[in-house]
Motif scaffolding. Structure first.
Motif, mmCIF file in Angstrom:
data_model
loop_
_atom_site.group_PDB
_atom_site.id
_atom_site.type_symbol
_atom_site.label_atom_id
_atom_site.label_comp_id
_atom_site.label_asym_id
_atom_site.label_seq_id
_atom_site.Cartn_x
_atom_site.Cartn_y
_atom_site.Cartn_z
ATOM 1 N N PHE A 204 0.931 -1.016 0.251
ATOM 2 C CA PHE A 204 -0.043 -0.036 0.188
ATOM 3 C C PHE A 204 0.903 1.604 0.260
ATOM 4 N N ARG A 205 0.923 2.520 -0.702
ATOM 5 C CA ARG A 205 1.688 3.469 -0.720
ATOM 6 C C ARG A 205 1.089 4.310 0.393
ATOM 7 N N ASP A 206 0.950 3.635 1.487
ATOM 8 C CA ASP A 206 0.900 4.049 3.283
ATOM 9 C C ASP A 206 2.233 4.370 3.976
ATOM 10 N N GLY A 207 2.707 3.183 2.683
ATOM 11 C CA GLY A 207 3.499 2.710 3.895
ATOM 12 C C GLY A 207 3.752 1.300 4.196
ATOM 13 N N SER A 208 3.296 0.403 4.351
ATOM 14 C CA SER A 208 2.651 -0.578 5.362
ATOM 15 C C SER A 208 2.281 -1.313 3.665
#
Length: 762
Positions: A204-208
């Motif tokens: 995921f682009r949120d870093g997870s």
């Protein structure tokens, strides 16, 4: 209760300030955090993630995954910021009732890794922090290949065994190439290889990031340069929590890369980690400390208590650990001057972050978890090099105490870090008649100056030997109600500032505080007395400040009762309790009382009654009851026939030993009662153990029991006079703490004293 508010009476500054640094923002928008939480009855690890609103200061969303409680809402409501002079301090506000006494948050904004340490209350002193969390900015792009998540990582890891509750630590390396994650973790049992596959549908682009066929989850931050990997599932019998930094193999630093830099570190390890910073290993829970690591010139370092570093400034902060450092590629080894202790730290290639690798005490390696950000990017020349095991300043005083000459002359005796002792004739220096004054002295500004609190019939004065060697005497107050009629009793506040207590001529309680070079005075005209009305206060007092900031002035009144005038920060009043009545102690005919506190929050008050040694003790686990222990019941005549003029107590935070000192009525000996951390009371005799023909037991007013109240420093000096060396009692140092291999030696080791008169250029 009639209680005058605190009054500022004197402002004085003789310190050098840390240069103010620019304020910094905490997060951009997204964050993730994880930590170790000590919560009765056990341990847990957690991670959370959410968004932060820079305008309102609130966390607008947050989810926590906890190894014990599972998923729940984030407990963080928002942030408060300290100014740049507070060295990036900010604090976290918690939803609901805040039971945590204090918290420290350091290194956000321009540094990608920060941490928060929340301390439990009210007995934060001896319990480990409730919560240690590392906070990171979320990465927003997990692309593959060069410049993406691919690369090498170093990590340290906490591992919780769900079967037996053991908590262990490892470290290791891993590499990411595309969807493949391979690595090796190293612990006490050796190396263990692991291999994981990233789930291509859960990046995921949120870093997870999720993994295929694994309950682990990873977060990446700071342009993918920091990683956090957690496995809270426990289905394999373990819960894991790993913090990593991206590394570049082949990186090698030089000393000039570090000189002048300061890092904020939070490190957790086995209980022996306490030994690294001078404490004795105790308990079974992991031990955590926070520090400011300062790299000086000349290949040396200092490590300070972090909270003190930005509340008391570096010149007055406690040294936890100091020595020399060596560089091995992108790792730095900090080694104590005596070579008995070391700690290894791993640094990211841009030096913005550090993680713990391992520490060594007495040739035994132990792994650790944690690290921290660089909070000051300095240059060579910012901090002077250390000279051996001592700071190079010639006027570095370890302590300062008051002693009487045989002709009534009042002297300040100071001891330097190298053991050299110097006397100063206060009346000569100040031109004041101090022959009958009430005096108290202390070393301040990290030993660079001396403070003296002097009470005469017309004024209370602050006498200070400044860092340039000049003396100055300034009235604090001349108001009759604010002048002590009893000898001032001195103690340290938890941050290391000075507080003093006593009574005025009307019997009102007085409290003087010296914090941040500012004097304040309180007059407590009437304190509630729930158990009896006190008699007139006598000159027999002992001030004790507990690590939870409880302020206790123990005193004997004219009805021969032991009493305590006390307060805590949670109260808005002072109380005056009859401890003799509460503990069932008969009238006290002694002329001395002295109190100490242990690392288990036990208060012990020593006193002499009818020539017999007694201690009153209070323990929070006993519902706050006061109990009296009569030593005659255990030691018979060995605890009887004692002088009413002398008693002293001391607790050694390094060993856990509790000491009580007394003197026979004949004045020919000093008796020590010692209770080890695990064991029963034992009685020792100074005269018998010394076996020195030229030693004479001093008069009570020339005996100095000098302790080191800060945690993990421990130790004390018992000093007495020598024959044939002049009118002034010349002071020797007698050490009562010694290595375990010296248990068969004399209880006290005699060292030749050195007394040096100050010269014009001193």
């Amino acid at each position: 209760m009639q209680h005058r508010p605190s009054r500022v009476v004197l402002a004085h500054r003789d310190r050098v300030c840390v240069d103010p640094l620019e304020p910094r923002l905490v997060f951009d928008t997204g964050y993730f955090a994880a930590g170790i939480q000590y919560d009765d009855p056990g341990l847990s690890i957690f991670n959370e993630f959410g968004d932060y609103d820079e305008i309102t200061g609130n966390i607008i969303s947050g989810t926590r995954e906890d190894s014990v409680a599972g998923s729940n809402g984030s407990p963080w409501a928002g942030f408060d910021f300290g100014g740049s002079a507070e060295l990036f301090q900010s604090s976290l506000r918690f939803n609901g009732t805040d039971a945590l006494e204090r918290r420290v948050t350091v290194g956000f904004g321009e540094t990608p890794l920060g941490f928060s340490v929340a301390y439990s209350g009210p007995f934060a002193f001896y319990r480990p922090p409730v919560q240690i969390s590392f906070l990171l900015n979320q990465a927003t792009d997990l692309s593959e290949g060069s410049g993406g998540r691919d690369g090498s990582f170093f990590f340290n890891e906490g591992t919780y065994n769900t079967a037996n509750g053991d908590w262990g630590f490892n470290n290791g390396t891993s590499s990411i190439s595309g969807l493949d994650v391979n690595g090796t973790r190293t612990g006490k049992s050796g190396d263990e290889s692991f291999s994981l596959q990233l789930d291509p549908n859960a990046i995921f682009r949120d870093g997870s990031t999720l993994f295929a066929d694994s309950p682990a989850v990873a977060f990446y931050g700071d342009n993918l340069g920091v990683s956090l990997q957690t496995d809270l599932d426990g289905s394999d019998g373990f819960q894991r929590y790993a913090l990593g930094i991206k590394t570049e193999p082949g990186t090698s630093f030089t000393t000039d890369d570090f000189a002048g830099d300061v890092y904020a570190l939070s490190l957790t390890g086995s209980p022996t980690l306490r030994t690294l910073i001078g404490g004795g290993a105790s308990g079974s829970e992991p031990f955590t400390y926070t520090s400011a690591l300062e790299f000086t010139d000349g290949n040396t370092f200092r490590m300070y208590d972090l909270l003190e570093y930005y509340t008391r400034e570096r010149y007055r902060a406690t040294h936890l650990f100091k020595g020399t450092y060596t560089i091995i590629g992108d790792e730095v080894r900090l080694t104590s001057f005596d070579g008995s202790r070391s700690i290894d730290l791993k640094f990211r290639s841009d030096l913005s972050l550090s993680l713990g690798v391992k520490y060594n005490v007495n040739d035994t390696d132990q792994f650790i978890f944690g690290g921290g950000p660089r909070i000051l990017d300095g240059n060579p020349g910012d901090f002077i090099a250390l000279n051996g095991d001592e700071d190079p300043a010639p006027d570095t005083f370890a302590d300062a105490t008051i002693v009487n000459g045989t002709d009534g002359t009042r002297y300040v005796i100071t001891k330097a870090a190298n053991g050299q002792e110097t006397r100063f004739n206060l009346s000569e220096i100040t031109g004041l008649n101090l022959s009958g004054a009430g005096l108290a002295a202390w070393a301040q500004t990290a030993g660079r100056s001396i403070g003296v609190f002097a009470v005469t019939s017309d004024a209370v004065r602050y006498i200070v030997r400044q860092t340039d060697g000049n003396w100055m005497a300034t009235p604090i107050t001349t108001t009759p109600a604010e002048i002590l009629a009893t000898t001032p009793s001195l103690a340290l506040l938890p941050r290391g500032d000075i507080t003093l207590g006593g009574f005025n001529a009307d019997g009102d309680l007085l409290r003087f505080d010296f914090e941040r070079d500012l004097w304040t005075v309180e007059v407590i005209e009437t304190a509630p007395t729930p158990d009896s009305t006190p008699g007139t206060p006598t000159d027999n007092t002992s001030l004790l400040v507990t690590p939870w900031s409880g302020w206790h002035l123990f005193y004997i009144d004219s009805t021969q009762s032991l009493r305590a005038a006390w307060t805590t920060p949670m109260l808005n009043t002072y109380y005056d309790n009859n401890l003799s009545q509460r503990a069932g102690l008969p009238q006290v005919d002694g002329m001395a009382v002295h109190a100490t506190v242990t690392d288990q929050a036990e208060i012990h008050v020593g006193l002499i009654d009818q020539g017999k040694l007694n201690t009153l003790s209070w323990n929070p686990s006993l519902d706050g009851r006061w109990n009296n222990s009569a030593f005659e019941e255990t030691f018979g005549a060995g605890a009887s026939g004692l002088s009413p003029s002398f008693v002293a107590t001391h607790f050694d935070f390094r060993t856990g030993d509790l000491y009580i000192f007394a003197m026979p009525q004949s004045g020919e000996d000093i008796i020590l009662f010692v209770k080890p951390a695990q064991g029963a009371w034992a009685r020792h005799s100074v005269a018998t153990d010394l076996q020195l023909a030229d030693y004479t037991i001093p008069q009570p007013d020339t005996i100095l029991i000098t302790g080191h109240p800060a945690p993990f420093e421990g130790g004390f000096d018992l000093r007495g006079s020598f024959l044939g060396l002049g009118d002034l009692p010349i002071l020797s140092r007698l050490f009562t703490t010694r290595p375990s291999q010296q248990q068969t030696q004399s209880l006290l080791i005699h060292l030749t004293p050195s007394l040096v008169e100050p010269t014009d250029d001193t």
